[in-house]
Design a protein around this motif. Structure first.
Motif, short mmCIF file in Angstrom:
data_model
loop_
_atom_site.label_atom_id
_atom_site.label_comp_id
_atom_site.label_asym_id
_atom_site.label_seq_id
_atom_site.Cartn_x
_atom_site.Cartn_y
_atom_site.Cartn_z
N LEU A 57 0.51 6.87 2.77
CA LEU A 57 1.82 6.45 3.28
C LEU A 57 1.82 6.49 4.81
CD1 LEU A 57 4.44 8.24 1.02
CD2 LEU A 57 4.10 5.79 1.24
N LEU A 58 1.37 7.60 5.36
CA LEU A 58 1.35 7.75 6.81
C LEU A 58 0.39 6.76 7.46
CD1 LEU A 58 1.49 11.62 7.34
CD2 LEU A 58 3.37 9.98 7.23
N ARG A 59 -0.73 6.51 6.80
CA ARG A 59 -1.68 5.55 7.36
C ARG A 59 -1.08 4.15 7.39
NH1 ARG A 59 -6.93 2.70 4.95
NH2 ARG A 59 -7.52 1.63 6.86
N ALA A 60 -0.40 3.75 6.31
CA ALA A 60 0.23 2.43 6.27
C ALA A 60 1.26 2.31 7.38
CB ALA A 60 0.88 2.21 4.91
N ASP A 61 2.02 3.36 7.61
CA ASP A 61 3.03 3.37 8.66
C ASP A 61 2.39 3.17 10.03
OD1 ASP A 61 5.62 3.56 9.60
OD2 ASP A 61 5.78 5.73 9.35
N ASP A 62 1.34 3.91 10.30
CA ASP A 62 0.67 3.85 11.60
C ASP A 62 -0.05 2.52 11.81
OD1 ASP A 62 -0.14 5.32 14.06
OD2 ASP A 62 -2.15 5.00 13.25
N GLU A 63 -0.72 2.02 10.77
CA GLU A 63 -1.47 0.77 10.88
C GLU A 63 -0.53 -0.40 11.17
OE1 GLU A 63 -4.68 0.23 10.86
OE2 GLU A 63 -5.56 2.06 10.06
N LEU A 64 0.63 -0.42 10.53
CA LEU A 64 1.59 -1.50 10.78
C LEU A 64 2.15 -1.42 12.19
CD1 LEU A 64 3.30 -3.89 9.93
CD2 LEU A 64 4.91 -2.30 8.86
N PHE A 65 2.54 -0.25 12.61
CA PHE A 65 3.11 -0.06 13.94
C PHE A 65 2.14 -0.52 15.02
CE2 PHE A 65 3.98 2.51 17.74
CZ PHE A 65 5.33 2.24 17.93
N CYS A 66 0.87 -0.17 14.87
CA CYS A 66 -0.13 -0.52 15.88
C CYS A 66 -0.40 -2.02 15.95
CB CYS A 66 -1.44 0.21 15.58
SG CYS A 66 -1.36 1.99 15.84
N HIS B 141 0.83 -1.21 0.00
CA HIS B 141 0.00 0.00 0.00
C HIS B 141 0.86 1.26 0.00
CE1 HIS B 141 -4.20 -1.41 0.37
NE2 HIS B 141 -3.63 -2.51 0.82
N ALA B 142 1.96 1.23 0.73
CA ALA B 142 2.84 2.39 0.76
C ALA B 142 3.51 2.60 -0.60
CB ALA B 142 3.90 2.22 1.84
N HIS B 143 3.88 1.51 -1.25
CA HIS B 143 4.50 1.60 -2.58
C HIS B 143 3.52 2.21 -3.58
CE1 HIS B 143 6.01 0.19 -6.49
NE2 HIS B 143 7.20 0.12 -5.92
N ARG B 144 2.29 1.74 -3.57
CA ARG B 144 1.29 2.28 -4.48
C ARG B 144 1.02 3.74 -4.17
NH1 ARG B 144 -2.38 -3.08 -3.35
NH2 ARG B 144 -1.05 -4.55 -4.50
N ALA B 145 0.99 4.07 -2.89
CA ALA B 145 0.75 5.46 -2.50
C ALA B 145 1.91 6.36 -2.92
CB ALA B 145 0.55 5.54 -0.99
N ALA B 146 3.12 5.87 -2.78
CA ALA B 146 4.29 6.66 -3.18
C ALA B 146 4.27 6.94 -4.68
CB ALA B 146 5.58 5.92 -2.79
N ARG B 147 3.89 5.95 -5.45
CA ARG B 147 3.83 6.14 -6.91
C ARG B 147 2.71 7.09 -7.30
NH1 ARG B 147 7.19 2.07 -9.97
NH2 ARG B 147 6.10 2.93 -11.74
N ALA B 148 1.66 7.12 -6.48
CA ALA B 148 0.52 8.00 -6.78
C ALA B 148 0.65 9.37 -6.15
CB ALA B 148 -0.77 7.33 -6.30
N GLY B 149 1.68 9.59 -5.35
CA GLY B 149 1.84 10.87 -4.66
C GLY B 149 0.85 11.05 -3.53
N ASP B 150 0.37 9.95 -2.97
CA ASP B 150 -0.64 9.99 -1.90
C ASP B 150 0.06 9.86 -0.55
OD1 ASP B 150 -2.79 9.71 -0.20
OD2 ASP B 150 -3.62 7.92 -1.19
N SER C 148 -6.71 -5.16 1.90
CA SER C 148 -6.67 -3.76 2.34
C SER C 148 -5.85 -3.63 3.61
CB SER C 148 -8.09 -3.26 2.60
OG SER C 148 -8.64 -3.92 3.74
N LEU C 149 -5.54 -2.40 3.99
CA LEU C 149 -4.83 -2.17 5.24
C LEU C 149 -5.65 -2.66 6.43
CD1 LEU C 149 -3.30 1.39 4.64
CD2 LEU C 149 -2.04 -0.76 4.92
N GLY D 189 7.69 5.41 11.46
CA GLY D 189 8.90 5.17 10.69
C GLY D 189 9.23 3.70 10.50
N CYS D 190 8.25 2.89 10.12
CA CYS D 190 8.46 1.44 9.95
C CYS D 190 9.24 1.14 8.66
CB CYS D 190 7.12 0.72 9.90
SG CYS D 190 6.16 0.87 11.44
N LEU D 191 10.17 0.22 8.75
CA LEU D 191 11.04 -0.11 7.64
C LEU D 191 10.31 -0.41 6.33
CD1 LEU D 191 13.84 -0.78 6.42
CD2 LEU D 191 13.55 -3.11 7.33
N PRO D 192 9.27 -1.25 6.30
CA PRO D 192 8.62 -1.55 5.02
C PRO D 192 8.10 -0.30 4.30
CG PRO D 192 7.91 -3.10 6.69
CD PRO D 192 8.66 -2.02 7.41
N VAL D 193 7.67 0.70 5.05
CA VAL D 193 7.18 1.94 4.43
C VAL D 193 8.35 2.71 3.83
CG1 VAL D 193 5.99 4.13 4.85
CG2 VAL D 193 5.19 2.02 5.95
N GLY D 194 9.46 2.80 4.56
CA GLY D 194 10.64 3.45 4.01
C GLY D 194 11.15 2.76 2.76
#
Length: 240
Positions: free
Chosen positions: A89-98, A76-85, A212-213, A143-148
């Motif tokens: 990106l931040l949601r994927a980071d937070d959802e994974l961390f939680c 999801h973060a990869h797709r968001a990065a390509r789309a400029g969303d 989905s996330l 700041g989760c690694l998969p998102v970076g």
């Protein structure tokens, strides 16, 4: 497109593309992953892992769990990065961390994630990755690694399948590197295990690519117990 020519995503094609993908897949990438065993230390102490075959089973368990957690966030973060969303990106980071159980698991994801972003920005410019690192430092995102990884690889023009494979390879490599320091096993056995375990990567990708996330979850009670065990043990070589 000529070999080595840059694509619109800021990456490159052909041989250069492959060489740079291999660089970021290298287990010696200096981001601190050597300090983590992904629960293997406790698995050995409790007898869950005791020999090469049980180690292979453990690697399969972690890869399955990682695909359904970190892997979904990465896609999801990869797709968001390509789309400029950036919001996604931040949601994927937070959802994974939680969803990562235990302080040590969260520490692994975020410490290595921050180090990865710092390393990549020393190598190449990436405005989105720079913004993400600023947000990490401001405590605005975990700041989760998969998102970076997703941000950096999308910027390089790496597709989501390649990004997923690279991430899963890194997880298996981390565990097996720790195994060499924790148990009686040689490099030949760990390479055999790595080769065998990587055979599952396509199936894992296909099983999670459309989730989905909100569907990001993993049921692995043995692993959760091992994580809890590691926080109370008195003799530890690894941070998790």
């Amino acid at each position: 497109m000529a070999e080595g020519e840059k694509d619109r995503g800021g990456g490159s094609t052909g041989m250069v593309h492959l060489a740079r993908l291999l660089q970021f897949s290298d287990s010696t990438l200096p981001i601190g992953s050597f300090a983590f065993s992904n629960g293997l230390e406790s698995a050995l102490q409790t007898g869950v892992v005791s020999d090469p075959e049980s180690l292979l089973s453990y690697v399969h368990l972690i890869l399955r769990q990682t695909a359904r957690m970190d892997g979904i966030a990465l896609l999801h973060a990869h797709r968001a990065a390509r789309a400029g969303d950036y919001a996604t990106l931040l949601r994927a980071d937070d959802e994974l961390f939680c969803r990562r159980v235990g302080e040590e698991q969260q520490l692994m994801l975020t410490r290595v994630g921050k180090k990865f972003a710092e390393l990549v920005l020393k190598i190449m410019p990436s405005p989105t990755l720079g913004r993400w690192l600023d947000d990490i430092k401001a405590n605005a995102t975990p700041g989760c690694l998969p998102v970076g990884q997703a941000i950096a690889l999308a910027h390089m023009g790496v597709d989501e399948v390649e990004a997923f494979v690279m991430h899963q390879y890194g997880i298996a490599s981390m565990i097996l590197s720790a195994a060499l320091r924790l148990m009686r096993i040689d490099h030949l056995d760990t390479q055999r295990i790595l080769f065998t375990a990587q055979g599952r990567v396509e199936g894992d990708y296909l099983s999670v690519r459309d989730l989905s996330l909100d569907e990001m979850a993993s049921f692995a009670p043995v692993f959760d117990v091992l994580v809890a065990h590691h926080t109370t043990t008195h003799v530890r070589l690894f941070m998790n």
